[in-house]
Design a protein around this motif. Structure first.
Motif, PDB file in Angstrom:
ATOM      1  N   THR A 152      94.785  21.027  35.630  1.00 23.24           N
ATOM      2  CA  THR A 152      93.848  20.863  36.627  1.00 23.24           C
ATOM      3  C   THR A 152      92.359  20.420  36.071  1.00 23.24           C
ATOM      4  O   THR A 152      92.041  20.909  34.946  1.00 23.24           O
TER       5      THR A 152
ATOM      6  N   TYR B  84      88.396  20.175  37.990  1.00 20.33           N
ATOM      7  CA  TYR B  84      87.520  19.977  39.245  1.00 20.33           C
ATOM      8  C   TYR B  84      86.361  19.235  39.111  1.00 20.33           C
ATOM      9  O   TYR B  84      85.546  19.180  40.027  1.00 20.33           O
TER      10      TYR B  84
ATOM     11  N   LEU C 240      95.127  16.582  37.379  1.00 16.61           N
ATOM     12  CA  LEU C 240      95.186  16.954  38.510  1.00 16.61           C
ATOM     13  C   LEU C 240      94.045  17.693  39.183  1.00 16.61           C
ATOM     14  O   LEU C 240      93.686  18.680  39.013  1.00 16.61           O
TER      15      LEU C 240
ATOM     16  N   GLY D  16      93.280  19.497  41.740  1.00 15.25           N
ATOM     17  CA  GLY D  16      94.042  20.464  42.470  1.00 15.25           C
ATOM     18  C   GLY D  16      93.412  21.312  43.540  1.00 15.25           C
ATOM     19  O   GLY D  16      92.030  21.471  43.547  1.00 15.25           O
ATOM     20  N   ASP D  17      94.023  21.518  44.708  1.00 19.62           N
ATOM     21  CA  ASP D  17      93.477  22.226  45.973  1.00 19.62           C
ATOM     22  C   ASP D  17      93.308  23.608  45.474  1.00 19.62           C
ATOM     23  O   ASP D  17      92.497  24.442  46.285  1.00 19.62           O
ATOM     24  N   SER D  18      93.539  24.049  44.160  1.00 19.75           N
ATOM     25  CA  SER D  18      93.434  25.082  43.915  1.00 19.75           C
ATOM     26  C   SER D  18      91.986  25.472  43.526  1.00 19.75           C
ATOM     27  O   SER D  18      92.000  26.780  43.443  1.00 19.75           O
TER      28      SER D  18
ATOM     29  N   ASP E 245      94.731  15.946  44.890  1.00 25.09           N
ATOM     30  CA  ASP E 245      95.367  16.743  45.700  1.00 25.09           C
ATOM     31  C   ASP E 245      95.267  16.678  47.269  1.00 25.09           C
ATOM     32  O   ASP E 245      94.017  16.867  47.708  1.00 25.09           O
TER      33      ASP E 245
ATOM     34  N   LYS F 194      98.814  13.678  45.151  1.00 20.10           N
ATOM     35  CA  LYS F 194      99.921  14.701  45.369  1.00 20.10           C
ATOM     36  C   LYS F 194      99.846  15.364  47.031  1.00 20.10           C
ATOM     37  O   LYS F 194      98.862  15.572  47.263  1.00 20.10           O
TER      38      LYS F 194
ATOM     39  N   HIS G  92     105.547  17.733  45.360  1.00 14.27           N
ATOM     40  CA  HIS G  92     105.168  19.379  45.205  1.00 14.27           C
ATOM     41  C   HIS G  92     106.253  20.059  45.735  1.00 14.27           C
ATOM     42  O   HIS G  92     106.084  20.224  46.910  1.00 14.27           O
TER      43      HIS G  92
ATOM     44  N   VAL H 250     106.169  17.960  41.066  1.00 17.60           N
ATOM     45  CA  VAL H 250     105.721  19.171  40.651  1.00 17.60           C
ATOM     46  C   VAL H 250     106.640  20.252  41.141  1.00 17.60           C
ATOM     47  O   VAL H 250     107.112  20.213  42.214  1.00 17.60           O
TER      48      VAL H 250
ATOM     49  N   GLU I  75     106.914  24.229  41.341  1.00 16.30           N
ATOM     50  CA  GLU I  75     106.202  25.366  41.106  1.00 16.30           C
ATOM     51  C   GLU I  75     107.119  26.417  41.512  1.00 16.30           C
ATOM     52  O   GLU I  75     107.701  26.686  42.454  1.00 16.30           O
TER      53      GLU I  75
ATOM     54  N   ILE J 116     105.454  24.256  36.811  1.00 20.92           N
ATOM     55  CA  ILE J 116     104.434  25.225  36.699  1.00 20.92           C
ATOM     56  C   ILE J 116     105.010  26.580  37.100  1.00 20.92           C
ATOM     57  O   ILE J 116     105.652  26.724  38.226  1.00 20.92           O
TER      58      ILE J 116
ATOM     59  N   VAL K  76     102.199  21.780  33.883  1.00 18.79           N
ATOM     60  CA  VAL K  76     100.777  21.795  34.323  1.00 18.79           C
ATOM     61  C   VAL K  76     100.300  23.297  34.391  1.00 18.79           C
ATOM     62  O   VAL K  76     101.062  24.009  34.700  1.00 18.79           O
TER      63      VAL K  76
ATOM     64  N   VAL L 227      96.749  25.608  35.717  1.00 18.51           N
ATOM     65  CA  VAL L 227      95.258  25.580  36.281  1.00 18.51           C
ATOM     66  C   VAL L 227      94.493  26.150  35.210  1.00 18.51           C
ATOM     67  O   VAL L 227      94.314  26.710  34.539  1.00 18.51           O
TER      68      VAL L 227
HETATM   69  O1  KIV Z   1      96.293  22.736  43.417  1.00 21.85           O
HETATM   70  C1  KIV Z   1      96.859  22.993  42.093  1.00 21.85           C
HETATM   71  O2  KIV Z   1      96.141  23.249  41.264  1.00 21.85           O
HETATM   72  C2  KIV Z   1      98.386  22.600  42.104  1.00 21.85           C
HETATM   73  C3  KIV Z   1      98.956  22.871  40.587  1.00 21.85           C
HETATM   74  C4  KIV Z   1      98.848  24.267  40.825  1.00 21.85           C
HETATM   75  C5  KIV Z   1     100.383  22.295  40.753  1.00 21.85           C
HETATM   76  O3  KIV Z   1      98.990  22.307  43.093  1.00 21.85           O
END
Ligand code: KIV
Length: 262
Positions: free
Chosen positions: A24, A26, A43, A45-47, A85, A115, A139, A178, A180, A201, A211, A213
């Protein structure tokens, strides 16, 4: 500059059994760093709702926030494929909203793919997006946007359902999926059954790629980490030490020295 990674490259990597590396990102500086280090897929990610915004889940992340972060990552990526994401409620409400929001990642943010979370339940979205020329990474397994429905961030063990979900997203046109938080034997079985690459993951090493984070693997995250995370750095510790030294030097009038003055 090495050749840019495309969705076709990833299919080719699966065929040649070359593990795909995803991470990931950002923002611009870490996108540059990860790209330079050889990551294939960045990625967004919405993480970020948890590791950047400090939330307890990913549910509060908005489309505008995802577009902003994806744009900064896309500016930093020279080789890696950038995947945006789709946040909670950006694709669940209707197929047309889903396609519109997915398209924004390509049109406004410079992503090359999107994603979304879900298996058989979202195949109509995946089909409509791919029909619109938008590559989709699916995912399945532990899907964090469904944390309340799943009763927490739990490993998913229903092998039959996971395989059906994986086959459904492949048939709908996803270029990758993905996996997870699922047992490694189930991930191995799914990986063997699909022609598209699986990116794991917390799903063992038999996936076609991995993948993680970014903040977790670089040691930036403060607090509990899932079992599947390996830390490849101690950036939080380094940052606290560096900033504490700065605080001390300012208080003691050591910094700025003559060499930092005009
Ligand atoms: O949001 C994210 O970072 C994810 C990954 C953990 C696959 O979806």
């Amino acid at each position: 500059m090495p050749q840019a990674v495309t969705v076709k490259t990833l299919m080719e990597m699966k065929r040649k059994k070359t593990p795909i590396v995803s991470l990931t990102a950002y923002d611009f500086p870490f996108a540059r760093i990860a790209d330079e280090a050889g990551v294939d897929v960045l990625l967004v990610g919405d993480s970020l709702g948890m590791v950047v915004q400090g939330g307890a889940s990913t549910l509060g992340v908005t489309m505008e926030e995802m577009i902003y972060h994806t744009r900064t990552v896309a500016k930093g990526a020279q080789r890696a494929l950038v995947v945006g994401d789709m946040p909670f409620l950006s694709y669940q409400v209707s197929v047309s909203e889903a396609v519109y929001n997915a398209g924004r990642f390509l049109k406004e943010a410079g992503a090359a793919a999107v994603k979304l979370e879900g298996g058989a339940a979202v195949v109509d979205r995946i089909r409509a997006m791919t029909d619109a020329g938008i590559p989709v990474q699916a995912h399945i397994g532990l899907t964090p946007q469904s944390v309340h429905q799943l009763g927490g961030f739990r490993v998913q063990r229903d092998a039959e359902r996971l395989l059906l979900d994986a086959e459904a997203v492949e048939s709908a046109g996803a270029f990758s999926v993905v996996l997870e938080g699922i047992p490694k034997d189930i991930a191995k079985e799914i990986t063997a059954a699909l022609t598209i690459p699986t990116i794991g993951i917390g799903a063992g090493r038999e996936c076609d790629g991995q993948v993680l984070v970014l903040h977790d693997m670089l040691g930036l995250t403060d607090g509990h980490l899932p079992k599947f995370v390996k830390q490849y750095g101690a950036l939080r510790k380094n940052a606290v030490e560096g900033i504490a030294t700065y605080v001390k030097e300012v208080r003691e009038k050591i910094f700025p020295g003559d060499e930092h003055a005009y």
